[in-house]
Motif scaffolding. Structure first.
Motif, mmCIF file in Angstrom:
data_model
loop_
_atom_site.group_PDB
_atom_site.id
_atom_site.type_symbol
_atom_site.label_atom_id
_atom_site.label_comp_id
_atom_site.label_asym_id
_atom_site.label_seq_id
_atom_site.Cartn_x
_atom_site.Cartn_y
_atom_site.Cartn_z
ATOM 1 N N LYS A 75 0.520 -1.186 -0.040
ATOM 2 C CA LYS A 75 0.273 -0.206 0.142
ATOM 3 C C LYS A 75 0.548 0.851 0.065
ATOM 4 O O LYS A 75 2.121 1.224 0.728
ATOM 5 N N GLY A 76 0.354 1.949 -0.652
ATOM 6 C CA GLY A 76 1.082 3.359 -0.730
ATOM 7 C C GLY A 76 3.080 3.757 -1.432
ATOM 8 O O GLY A 76 2.855 2.303 -2.383
ATOM 9 N N LEU A 77 3.283 4.370 -0.776
ATOM 10 C CA LEU A 77 5.378 3.337 -1.738
ATOM 11 C C LEU A 77 6.059 2.932 -0.831
ATOM 12 O O LEU A 77 6.613 2.816 -1.084
ATOM 13 N N GLY A 78 5.022 2.085 0.022
ATOM 14 C CA GLY A 78 5.969 1.420 1.404
ATOM 15 C C GLY A 78 6.871 0.404 0.903
ATOM 16 O O GLY A 78 8.258 0.917 1.012
ATOM 17 N N LEU A 79 6.091 -0.923 -0.136
ATOM 18 C CA LEU A 79 6.947 -1.421 0.022
ATOM 19 C C LEU A 79 7.778 -1.278 -1.413
ATOM 20 O O LEU A 79 9.349 -2.284 -1.268
ATOM 21 N N GLU A 80 7.321 -0.754 -2.061
ATOM 22 C CA GLU A 80 9.034 -0.151 -2.943
ATOM 23 C C GLU A 80 9.666 0.155 -2.837
ATOM 24 O O GLU A 80 10.902 0.461 -3.047
ATOM 25 N N PHE A 81 9.783 0.882 -1.470
ATOM 26 C CA PHE A 81 10.947 1.600 -1.175
ATOM 27 C C PHE A 81 11.572 1.061 -0.031
ATOM 28 O O PHE A 81 12.399 1.421 0.964
ATOM 29 N N LEU A 82 10.485 0.336 0.972
ATOM 30 C CA LEU A 82 10.868 0.035 2.435
ATOM 31 C C LEU A 82 12.473 -0.766 2.296
ATOM 32 O O LEU A 82 13.400 -1.333 2.808
ATOM 33 N N ARG A 83 13.036 -1.307 0.352
ATOM 34 C CA ARG A 83 13.882 -2.574 0.181
ATOM 35 C C ARG A 83 15.011 -1.113 1.316
ATOM 36 O O ARG A 83 16.192 -1.335 1.412
ATOM 37 N N HIS A 84 14.959 0.438 0.668
ATOM 38 C CA HIS A 84 15.686 1.530 1.031
ATOM 39 C C HIS A 84 16.410 1.096 2.187
ATOM 40 O O HIS A 84 17.037 1.912 2.385
ATOM 41 N N VAL A 85 15.866 0.762 3.387
ATOM 42 C CA VAL A 85 16.398 0.749 4.580
ATOM 43 C C VAL A 85 16.882 -0.339 5.009
ATOM 44 O O VAL A 85 17.895 -0.134 6.030
ATOM 45 N N GLU A 86 17.229 -1.881 4.700
ATOM 46 C CA GLU A 86 17.380 -2.769 4.474
ATOM 47 C C GLU A 86 19.611 -2.327 4.864
ATOM 48 O O GLU A 86 19.895 -3.163 6.069
ATOM 49 N N ARG A 87 19.724 -1.188 3.987
ATOM 50 C CA ARG A 87 21.190 -1.347 4.344
ATOM 51 C C ARG A 87 21.393 0.197 5.356
ATOM 52 O O ARG A 87 22.574 -0.372 5.895
ATOM 53 N N CYS A 88 20.211 0.414 5.548
ATOM 54 C CA CYS A 88 20.903 1.153 6.775
ATOM 55 C C CYS A 88 21.078 0.561 8.366
ATOM 56 O O CYS A 88 21.026 -0.044 9.635
ATOM 57 N N SER A 89 22.404 1.535 8.599
ATOM 58 C CA SER A 89 22.774 1.220 10.269
ATOM 59 C C SER A 89 22.410 1.785 11.680
ATOM 60 O O SER A 89 22.097 0.436 12.722
ATOM 61 N N VAL A 90 20.625 2.614 11.105
ATOM 62 C CA VAL A 90 20.533 3.593 12.194
ATOM 63 C C VAL A 90 18.996 4.263 11.630
ATOM 64 O O VAL A 90 19.365 4.213 10.399
ATOM 65 N N LEU A 91 17.940 3.347 12.630
ATOM 66 C CA LEU A 91 16.840 3.568 11.984
ATOM 67 C C LEU A 91 15.674 4.919 13.191
ATOM 68 O O LEU A 91 16.019 4.796 14.465
#
Length: 477
Positions: free
Chosen positions: A224-240
């Motif tokens: 829904k929305g743009l979430g699934l399309e861009f959630l992959r972009h947080v996979e490599r981040c060290s901090v949320l």
């Protein structure tokens, strides 16, 4: 018009190898000087290379079909064909290469990292390279091998240290614009951010990157929305970093509920449980926002979150936030294992690995293996001598023996190769005899080395004496 693409299906095809040449050297007073056919050139590869100047897969969205050039055929006079040119495709840092079933083939991180998406075919050998002591005059050459062709999926996962997550219009773009030099689009309506924005932050001696991920809503992990399309972009981040809007206009929303919803979506997506988190209560420059921040801050700290109050408009709390993020990023970098030097892993084949197998199927026998399939592609079936050479190779590999063990009989149908690209023939066991059946293939007495003059005189005298004796034996009485 689409300006950012982070997932494409790419159709790649490597170049075919050039055919070998069957040629005989000729010159004055020496019309048959021996085989001199050159080898075919190698087909070009399709190579993916990380290029820091590339930030999107947009180019491959518009042009998904890519093919490398073929190798050139060999020529007479021992002239080998030119190799095909490799096709180098630049991709962004953080590109993941998958097959159509979703299996990861390569994870491309770091400038200059390469992956061969399709390998070019090898060039065929010319008859000069096929000549030997037993085969002095091959009248055939090998064909070039076809290059690999197939489909790969490219997914871009942003390489950043910090990811800002939260509801649409929570102020993530505003924060990244004041923490770094990034200039994202900022407006007062939801889903203003349609692509991830990257910024570079300097806090003391630490330099780190921060990503503004498009707003998440309930059901984002299901698309829904743009979430699934861009959630992959947080996979490599060290901090949320949870950015909570303390001045939201919607009466049915509150920061704690927003946090619970976003955490549920992150948990549903999976793989982010080990990332450290902190909370930013944004828009505290507004009186109602400051009051709400004071109310919910104890509850957030009771949950174990490190909480910061900030305002992108009034530039409040930004320094404390940037240094806190730098500290967490520094610890995450120190905890990462150091990359080991490249090691060469040798995996020898099993002693009993024949390199092929014979499978009995419904009404026929299939020969599957790298060597038999490659040899079939190299064979010119319009040339009887080339077919005989293939028979010799298969016989030496043990294909005939395995067919006998599998129960094949003369006249049975035998298939070499996979279903979509196979060669079918009726099996005759005598074919395996190869050289014994067809005689001394590739030999021509005209290519024999010239005999010395003295030897030629002795041979002529011997032939004359034999003829005289034969004549004397038939004289009438």
């Amino acid at each position: 018009m689409t300006t950012f693409v982070d997932r494409v299906e790419l159709h790649v095809a490597a170049g075919n190898g050039g055919h070998g040449c069957a040629s005989v050297h000729r010159e004055k007073f020496k019309p048959l000087g021996g085989p001199d056919g050159g080898n075919g050139g190698r087909g070009g590869d399709v190579i993916l290379v990380v290029d820091q100047s590339v930030t999107t897969l947009l180019e491959y969205h518009h042009s998904p079909h890519r093919k490398a050039t073929n190798g050139k055929p060999g020529e007479g006079g021992h002239r080998s064909g030119k190799d095909g040119s490799d096709l180098v495709l630049p991709v962004p840092d953080g590109t993941v290469v998958l097959d159509k079933r979703g299996n990861v083939l390569a994870d491309l991180i770091g400038e200059g990292t390469t992956y061969i998406a399709a390998q070019g075919g090898r060039g065929g050998l010319g008859n000069a390279a096929l000549a030997s002591a037993r085969r002095k005059a091959p009248g055939f050459a090998l064909l070039g091998e076809p290059g690999h062709a197939g489909d790969v999926v490219l997914e871009l996962k942003t390489v950043a240290d910090v990811a800002l997550v939260g509801y649409p219009s929570a102020g993530k773009s505003s924060l990244i614009s004041v923490l770094s030099a990034a200039k994202p689009k900022i407006a007062d309506y939801p889903f203003t951010t349609l692509v991830p924005n990257l910024g570079v932050v300097t806090a003391g001696s630490t330099v780190y990157t921060i990503a503004d991920v498009p707003g998440l809503i309930p059901g984002a992990s299901q698309g829904k929305g743009l979430g699934l399309e861009f959630l992959r972009h947080v996979e490599r981040c060290s901090v949320l970093v949870h950015v909570l809007d303390t001045a939201a206009l919607e009466s049915e929303r509150d920061p704690l509920t927003d946090l619970d919803v976003i955490e549920a979506e992150l948990a549903e997506y999976g793989g982010l449980e080990d990332r450290p988190r902190l909370v930013v209560l944004n828009k505290v420059d507004i009186p109602d926002g400051k009051d709400l921040a004071d109310i919910i801050r104890p509850d957030l700290e009771a949950r174990g979150y490190q909480v910061f109050e900030a305002s992108a408009i009034a530039h409040l709390g930004l320094k404390e936030l940037s240094f806190a993020l730098a500290d967490i990023v520094g610890k995450a970098r120190a905890a990462k294992p150091k990359e080991e030097a490249t090691r060469i892993v040798i995996r020898p084949k099993a002693v009993d690995d024949a390199g092929f197998k014979v499978v009995a199927e419904d009404g026929f026998y299939r020969v599957v293996g790298e060597k038999p399939e490659r040899w079939v592609h190299q064979t010119d079936f319009n040339n009887d001598e080339a077919v005989g050479y293939l028979a010799d190779r298969l016989n030496r590999l043990g294909v005939e023996e395995e067919l006998v063990k599998a129960g094949a009989r003369a006249g049975d149908e035998v298939v070499i190769g996979p279903e979509d690209n196979a060669v079918v023939f009726d099996w005759e066991p005598t074919l395996a005899a190869g050289a014994e059946m067809l005689g001394r293939r590739g030999e021509d007495h005209r290519f024999e080395a010239p005999r010395p003059a003295a030897q030629r005189r002795r041979d002529r005298d011997a032939e004359r004496d034999d003829a005289d004796e034969e004549y004397e034996s038939f004289k009438p009485f």
